[in-house]
Design a protein around this motif. Structure first.
Motif, PDB file in Angstrom:
ATOM      1  N   GLY A  74      11.000  52.536  27.817  1.00  0.00           N
ATOM      2  CA  GLY A  74      12.022  51.494  27.896  1.00  0.00           C
ATOM      3  C   GLY A  74      13.432  52.009  28.124  1.00  0.00           C
ATOM      4  N   ALA A  75      13.598  53.322  28.134  1.00  0.00           N
ATOM      5  CA  ALA A  75      14.943  53.885  28.327  1.00  0.00           C
ATOM      6  C   ALA A  75      15.371  53.742  29.790  1.00  0.00           C
ATOM      7  N   VAL A  76      16.624  53.407  29.964  1.00  0.00           N
ATOM      8  CA  VAL A  76      17.145  53.205  31.310  1.00  0.00           C
ATOM      9  C   VAL A  76      18.305  54.171  31.548  1.00  0.00           C
ATOM     10  N   GLY A  77      18.267  54.874  32.675  1.00  0.00           N
ATOM     11  CA  GLY A  77      19.341  55.809  33.014  1.00  0.00           C
ATOM     12  C   GLY A  77      20.619  55.079  33.377  1.00  0.00           C
ATOM     13  N   VAL A  78      21.734  55.534  32.831  1.00  0.00           N
ATOM     14  CA  VAL A  78      23.030  54.886  33.094  1.00  0.00           C
ATOM     15  C   VAL A  78      23.836  55.694  34.097  1.00  0.00           C
ATOM     16  N   ARG A  79      23.986  56.989  33.812  1.00  0.00           N
ATOM     17  CA  ARG A  79      24.769  57.846  34.713  1.00  0.00           C
ATOM     18  C   ARG A  79      24.442  59.305  34.434  1.00  0.00           C
ATOM     19  N   PRO A  80      24.573  60.145  35.458  1.00  0.00           N
ATOM     20  CA  PRO A  80      24.374  61.578  35.224  1.00  0.00           C
ATOM     21  C   PRO A  80      25.612  62.192  34.568  1.00  0.00           C
ATOM     22  N   THR A  81      25.416  63.258  33.851  1.00  0.00           N
ATOM     23  CA  THR A  81      26.546  63.970  33.249  1.00  0.00           C
ATOM     24  C   THR A  81      26.248  65.465  33.286  1.00  0.00           C
ATOM     25  N   ALA A  82      27.289  66.268  33.347  1.00  0.00           N
ATOM     26  CA  ALA A  82      27.113  67.723  33.398  1.00  0.00           C
ATOM     27  C   ALA A  82      28.411  68.403  33.015  1.00  0.00           C
TER      28      ALA A  82
ATOM     29  N   ALA B  31      22.435  66.484  32.443  1.00  0.00           N
ATOM     30  CA  ALA B  31      21.667  65.474  31.704  1.00  0.00           C
ATOM     31  C   ALA B  31      21.912  64.098  32.304  1.00  0.00           C
ATOM     32  N   VAL B  32      21.204  63.128  31.786  1.00  0.00           N
ATOM     33  CA  VAL B  32      21.403  61.735  32.175  1.00  0.00           C
ATOM     34  C   VAL B  32      21.669  60.939  30.903  1.00  0.00           C
ATOM     35  N   VAL B  33      22.695  60.098  30.945  1.00  0.00           N
ATOM     36  CA  VAL B  33      22.955  59.213  29.809  1.00  0.00           C
ATOM     37  C   VAL B  33      21.991  58.032  29.921  1.00  0.00           C
ATOM     38  N   ILE B  34      21.269  57.761  28.841  1.00  0.00           N
ATOM     39  CA  ILE B  34      20.312  56.644  28.869  1.00  0.00           C
ATOM     40  C   ILE B  34      20.663  55.612  27.799  1.00  0.00           C
ATOM     41  N   GLU B  35      20.206  54.401  28.055  1.00  0.00           N
ATOM     42  CA  GLU B  35      20.309  53.337  27.065  1.00  0.00           C
ATOM     43  C   GLU B  35      18.902  52.958  26.668  1.00  0.00           C
ATOM     44  N   ASN B  36      18.713  52.749  25.390  1.00  0.00           N
ATOM     45  CA  ASN B  36      17.369  52.487  24.900  1.00  0.00           C
ATOM     46  C   ASN B  36      17.111  51.023  24.654  1.00  0.00           C
ATOM     47  N   GLY B  37      17.884  50.142  25.230  1.00  0.00           N
ATOM     48  CA  GLY B  37      17.715  48.720  24.991  1.00  0.00           C
ATOM     49  C   GLY B  37      17.978  48.379  23.543  1.00  0.00           C
ATOM     50  N   ASP B  38      17.143  47.532  22.978  1.00  0.00           N
ATOM     51  CA  ASP B  38      17.360  47.159  21.578  1.00  0.00           C
ATOM     52  C   ASP B  38      16.469  47.965  20.632  1.00  0.00           C
ATOM     53  N   GLU B  39      15.791  48.998  21.165  1.00  0.00           N
ATOM     54  CA  GLU B  39      14.918  49.799  20.313  1.00  0.00           C
ATOM     55  C   GLU B  39      15.734  50.815  19.533  1.00  0.00           C
ATOM     56  N   ALA B  40      15.498  50.889  18.247  1.00  0.00           N
ATOM     57  CA  ALA B  40      16.181  51.882  17.423  1.00  0.00           C
ATOM     58  C   ALA B  40      15.301  53.123  17.308  1.00  0.00           C
ATOM     59  N   VAL B  41      15.925  54.256  16.996  1.00  0.00           N
ATOM     60  CA  VAL B  41      15.148  55.477  16.801  1.00  0.00           C
ATOM     61  C   VAL B  41      14.468  55.401  15.446  1.00  0.00           C
ATOM     62  N   ALA B  42      13.150  55.502  15.440  1.00  0.00           N
ATOM     63  CA  ALA B  42      12.399  55.351  14.202  1.00  0.00           C
ATOM     64  C   ALA B  42      12.550  56.571  13.310  1.00  0.00           C
ATOM     65  N   ALA B  43      12.565  56.333  12.021  1.00  0.00           N
ATOM     66  CA  ALA B  43      12.676  57.446  11.079  1.00  0.00           C
ATOM     67  C   ALA B  43      11.327  58.148  10.951  1.00  0.00           C
TER      68      ALA B  43
END
Lengths: 134, 135
Positions: free
Chosen positions: A41-49, A120-132
């Protein structure tokens, strides 16, 4: 060679080795950086370096002031992560000139640079949180 | 130019020619999830903790690297085995005491040869809603 000279040489060698045993670089990235496959579900936003010359004193025992020792990768902001990370460490021509010019052996111990970069690429994970992790 | 001066010049120039070649790439394009965060996108539990390292030997200040290229991320992915990924990943590289002894004593201040290492540490995890392998 006199005993005193031998002793001094031995002490210098031992000290040099002891001091230089710490030449390690920690590759530190913002929290939740993804080095492998992207999460579902992660979506790439922009490249970074970025890249920079990292400088060390006494062959790596201490960072050389703050010059060039800050983390290259900055936190991409809330709800965003870095992904598809590639890290490159290079001992390039500039590093070796710096190492040699001040005088081979002592130059290395006074100033030991390396060039480090990342992509790297900056990604957005939508509304999913990182699980513990339990 | 005397022979001694020529030898010094060659000794200085040789590593400069090859120095751009000793480059370490940490990159992973496989299907494992590798993160420095505490978890994956679904709840997980730690299967085991690992700390591993790899060392590469090179000639002429990195001009001729030997063996398999160093890659800390591939090393971490290998540790994951059949599990989906690794969390709390820490990656570093450089020279420890053994590398320094090899590079500075028999390799003559790393001009003739040397070694460089990478270290990775992390926790292999499994999804809590997936059966553990072998059970």
């Amino acid at each position: 060679m006199k005993i005193g000279t031998r002793m001094r040489t031995a002490v210098a060698a031992v000290l040099s080795l002891a001091l230089s045993g710490c030449f390690t670089m920690n590759h530190t990235f913002p929290p939740n950086t993804q080095f492998g496959r992207r999460p579902e579900g992660a979506v790439g936003v922009r490249p970074t370096a970025d890249n920079g010359m990292k400088n060390y004193l006494l062959a790596g025992l201490f960072p050389w002031s703050r010059f060039g020792t800050d983390d290259l990768a900055k936190d991409p902001g809330p709800g965003r992560q870095l992904a598809d990370v590639e890290i490159e460490t290079q001992f390039n021509w500039m590093d070796i000139v710096i190492w040699i010019i001040p005088g081979q052996y002592y130059g290395y111990y006074v100033w030991a640079p390396r060039h480090v970069g990342y992509k790297a690429v900056v990604i957005e994970n939508g509304d999913e949180a990182v699980a513990a992790t339990r | 130019m005397s022979r001694r001066s020529l030898a010094w010049c060659l000794m200085l120039l040789l590593p400069m020619v090859g120095s751009g070649c000793f480059t370490v790439h940490h990159v992973y394009h496989g299907d494992k999830l590798l993160t420095n965060g505490p978890g994956l996108e679904r709840p997980t539990k730690v299967v085991r903790h690992f700390e591993v390292s790899d060392r590469q030997f090179f000639w002429l200040h990195g001009y001729i690297p030997t063996g398999e290229a160093l890659n800390g991320l591939e090393l971490a992915a290998t540790q994951a085995g059949e599990h989906p990924g690794v969390v709390n990943l820490k990656l570093k590289e450089g020279q420890d005491f053994t590398d320094l002894v090899i590079s500075h004593v028999p390799c003559i201040l790393s001009f003739v040869c040397g070694t460089w290492s990478t270290w990775v540490e992390g926790d292999v995890v499994e999804y809590t809603d997936a059966p553990l392998a072998g059970r």
